[in-house]
Design a protein around this motif. Structure first.
Motif, PDB file in Angstrom:
ATOM      1  N   GLY A   1      -8.353  11.317  -5.485  1.00  0.00           N
ATOM      2  CA  GLY A   1      -6.983  11.563  -5.032  1.00  0.00           C
ATOM      3  C   GLY A   1      -6.127  10.326  -5.177  1.00  0.00           C
ATOM      4  O   GLY A   1      -6.649   9.205  -5.299  1.00  0.00           O
ATOM      5  N   ASP A   2      -4.778  10.521  -5.202  1.00  0.00           N
ATOM      6  CA  ASP A   2      -3.816   9.428  -5.359  1.00  0.00           C
ATOM      7  C   ASP A   2      -4.125   8.578  -6.589  1.00  0.00           C
ATOM      8  O   ASP A   2      -3.996   7.346  -6.562  1.00  0.00           O
ATOM      9  CB  ASP A   2      -3.797   8.523  -4.104  1.00  0.00           C
ATOM     10  CG  ASP A   2      -3.322   9.294  -2.885  1.00  0.00           C
ATOM     11  OD1 ASP A   2      -2.492  10.217  -3.064  1.00  0.00           O
ATOM     12  OD2 ASP A   2      -3.808   8.988  -1.780  1.00  0.00           O
ATOM     13  N   GLY A   3      -4.598   9.236  -7.646  1.00  0.00           N
ATOM     14  CA  GLY A   3      -4.850   8.535  -8.905  1.00  0.00           C
ATOM     15  C   GLY A   3      -6.113   7.699  -8.922  1.00  0.00           C
ATOM     16  O   GLY A   3      -6.372   6.989  -9.893  1.00  0.00           O
ATOM     17  N   ARG A   4      -6.929   7.796  -7.846  1.00  0.00           N
ATOM     18  CA  ARG A   4      -8.150   6.973  -7.772  1.00  0.00           C
ATOM     19  C   ARG A   4      -9.403   7.830  -7.671  1.00  0.00           C
ATOM     20  O   ARG A   4      -9.417   8.828  -6.950  1.00  0.00           O
ATOM     21  CB  ARG A   4      -8.099   6.086  -6.518  1.00  0.00           C
ATOM     22  CG  ARG A   4      -7.214   4.864  -6.623  1.00  0.00           C
ATOM     23  CD  ARG A   4      -6.833   4.389  -5.237  1.00  0.00           C
ATOM     24  NE  ARG A   4      -8.003   4.097  -4.415  1.00  0.00           N
ATOM     25  CZ  ARG A   4      -8.425   2.876  -4.133  1.00  0.00           C
ATOM     26  NH1 ARG A   4      -7.771   1.832  -4.594  1.00  0.00           N
ATOM     27  NH2 ARG A   4      -9.478   2.692  -3.386  1.00  0.00           N
ATOM     28  N   LEU A   5     -10.422   7.382  -8.375  1.00  0.00           N
ATOM     29  CA  LEU A   5     -11.726   8.036  -8.334  1.00  0.00           C
ATOM     30  C   LEU A   5     -12.726   7.015  -7.789  1.00  0.00           C
ATOM     31  O   LEU A   5     -12.733   5.879  -8.234  1.00  0.00           O
ATOM     32  CB  LEU A   5     -12.107   8.361  -9.782  1.00  0.00           C
ATOM     33  CG  LEU A   5     -13.003   9.526 -10.122  1.00  0.00           C
ATOM     34  CD1 LEU A   5     -12.334  10.825  -9.707  1.00  0.00           C
ATOM     35  CD2 LEU A   5     -13.231   9.536 -11.638  1.00  0.00           C
TER      36      LEU A   5
ATOM     37  N   GLU B   1      -5.506   9.664 -14.766  1.00  0.00           N
ATOM     38  CA  GLU B   1      -5.024  11.019 -14.483  1.00  0.00           C
ATOM     39  C   GLU B   1      -6.135  11.946 -14.015  1.00  0.00           C
ATOM     40  O   GLU B   1      -5.915  12.859 -13.226  1.00  0.00           O
ATOM     41  CB  GLU B   1      -4.351  11.592 -15.727  1.00  0.00           C
ATOM     42  CG  GLU B   1      -3.052  10.857 -16.051  1.00  0.00           C
ATOM     43  CD  GLU B   1      -2.377  11.397 -17.298  1.00  0.00           C
ATOM     44  OE1 GLU B   1      -2.460  12.612 -17.541  1.00  0.00           O
ATOM     45  OE2 GLU B   1      -1.773  10.594 -18.016  1.00  0.00           O
ATOM     46  N   LEU B   2      -7.344  11.701 -14.511  1.00  0.00           N
ATOM     47  CA  LEU B   2      -8.487  12.552 -14.153  1.00  0.00           C
ATOM     48  C   LEU B   2      -8.689  12.634 -12.625  1.00  0.00           C
ATOM     49  O   LEU B   2      -9.081  13.668 -12.094  1.00  0.00           O
ATOM     50  CB  LEU B   2      -9.721  11.936 -14.816  1.00  0.00           C
ATOM     51  CG  LEU B   2     -10.996  12.712 -15.004  1.00  0.00           C
ATOM     52  CD1 LEU B   2     -11.786  12.119 -16.153  1.00  0.00           C
ATOM     53  CD2 LEU B   2     -11.830  12.728 -13.747  1.00  0.00           C
ATOM     54  N   ALA B   3      -8.365  11.549 -11.962  1.00  0.00           N
ATOM     55  CA  ALA B   3      -8.602  11.462 -10.515  1.00  0.00           C
ATOM     56  C   ALA B   3      -7.816  12.510  -9.728  1.00  0.00           C
ATOM     57  O   ALA B   3      -8.223  12.913  -8.639  1.00  0.00           O
ATOM     58  CB  ALA B   3      -8.239  10.068 -10.013  1.00  0.00           C
TER      59      ALA B   3
END
Ligand SMILES: Cc1cc2nc3c(=O)[nH]c(=O)nc-3n(C[C@H](O)[C@H](O)[C@H](O)COP(=O)(O)OP(=O)(O)OC[C@H]3O[C@@H](n4cnc5c(N)ncnc54)[C@H](O)[C@@H]3O)c2cc1C
Ligand code: FES
Length: 255
Positions: A61-65, A27-29
């Protein structure tokens, strides 16, 4: 909101000698908000090493870091051993990032990075491009074998590489490339070692600029004073890089 999340490792690969790209999902992403902020990563699953390692957010973004880091010392070597489908204990997003709105749409922005100061400029470049600004990248490395993301930056805009030993691009420092650029820039952004930041700021006097500092950190959230730097711009005489920065307007931090 600062979150402490166990993020899922969905990618880990060596993209240049000792330089790793780590992809995390969670979620942090989706709460990063602006480029240039960082996360504090617990290296292992135990208290050894005790201190987390600060790493810039290269993209989000889009759940990815995406994190890009040099595995040089003990903690980052432990991080490089994390495998796909594993987890990483991440605190963030931390600090204040680069102001994309400082660049005027339709103009050029200069992005100057050195070594592991290059990663946060990638996320910045993507957001500038989305905002209608033309990014021009000048990226400095020690040698050919540690150059990374040249193609990725080139897809976004004009990209110049400098290596100290001349094994790729121009021989010398980023400032040697800057001297040969003839563009007008509405703003510049830079991240890298202190001598580089100083040289870039000195060379760009008269243009609005933002510098990102990579100070040694303890807590990463403004509580321990490990990261203070001198400033003449407030009554305290210091700023905390972790919570007031890591990005500051050029001239705020004394270098
Ligand atoms: C805001 C910020 C963003 C950063 N972004 C990146 C990045 O995107 N990619 C990357 O490769 N590196 C980045 N760094 C530098 C990275 O944090 C250090 O290289 C890393 O902490 C070194 O840890 P180690 O385990 O390899 O070394 P060790 O020698 O085991 O580290 C010992 C201690 O010193 C600290 N330390 C050592 N060198 C540095 C340094 N140069 N900067 C800050 N702390 C240091 C460590 O955090 C640790 O607490 C960033 C630093 C900061 C402050
Ligand atoms: S690292 Fe603790 S105050 Fe900045």
């Amino acid at each position: 909101m600062i979150r402490n999340e166990r993020m899922k490792v969905t990618g880990q690969r060596e993209i240049a000698r000792n330089i790793y790209e780590l992809i995390l999902e969670g979620e942090l992403a989706d709460e990063v908000g602006e480029p240039g902020r960082f996360v504090h990563v617990r290296a292992g699953e135990t208290m050894d090493p005790l201190l987390r390692r600060p790493i810039s957010i290269a993209d989000y973004g889009d759940g990815r870091l995406t994190l890009i880091y040099r595995a040089d010392g003990y903690g980052t070597r432990v991080i490089s051993e994390k495998e796909r489908h594993g987890q990483a204990d991440v605190l963030g997003p931390l600090g204040n990032g680069f102001p994309v709105e400082a660049a005027v749409p339709g103009t050029k922005a200069l992005l100057v990075g050195g070594g592991v100061g290059v990663p946060p400029l990638y996320g910045l470049s993507r957001r500038l491009k989305e905002a209608g600004v033309e990014p021009v990248h000048v990226l400095g490395f020690q040698s050919d074998d540690v150059v990374f993301y040249e193609e990725e930056f080139s897809r976004l805009g004009e990209t110049h590489i400098a290596t100290v030993d001349g094994s790729r691009g121009k021989k010398g420092f980023v400032t040697d490339v800057l001297e040969s650029l003839i563009h007008e820039f509405s703003v510049y952004y830079s991240c890298g070692p202190l001598p580089m930041l100083k040289a870039v700021a000195d060379g760009m006097t008269g243009t609005e600029g933002y510098l990102s500092f990579e100070e040694r950190m303890g807590c990463g959230i403004g509580a321990c004073f490990a990261c203070v730097c001198h400033t003449d711009s407030n009554d305290r005489g210091y700023v905390k890089v972790c919570s007031d920065g890591p990005v500051f307007k050029a001239g705020v931090v004394t270098i």
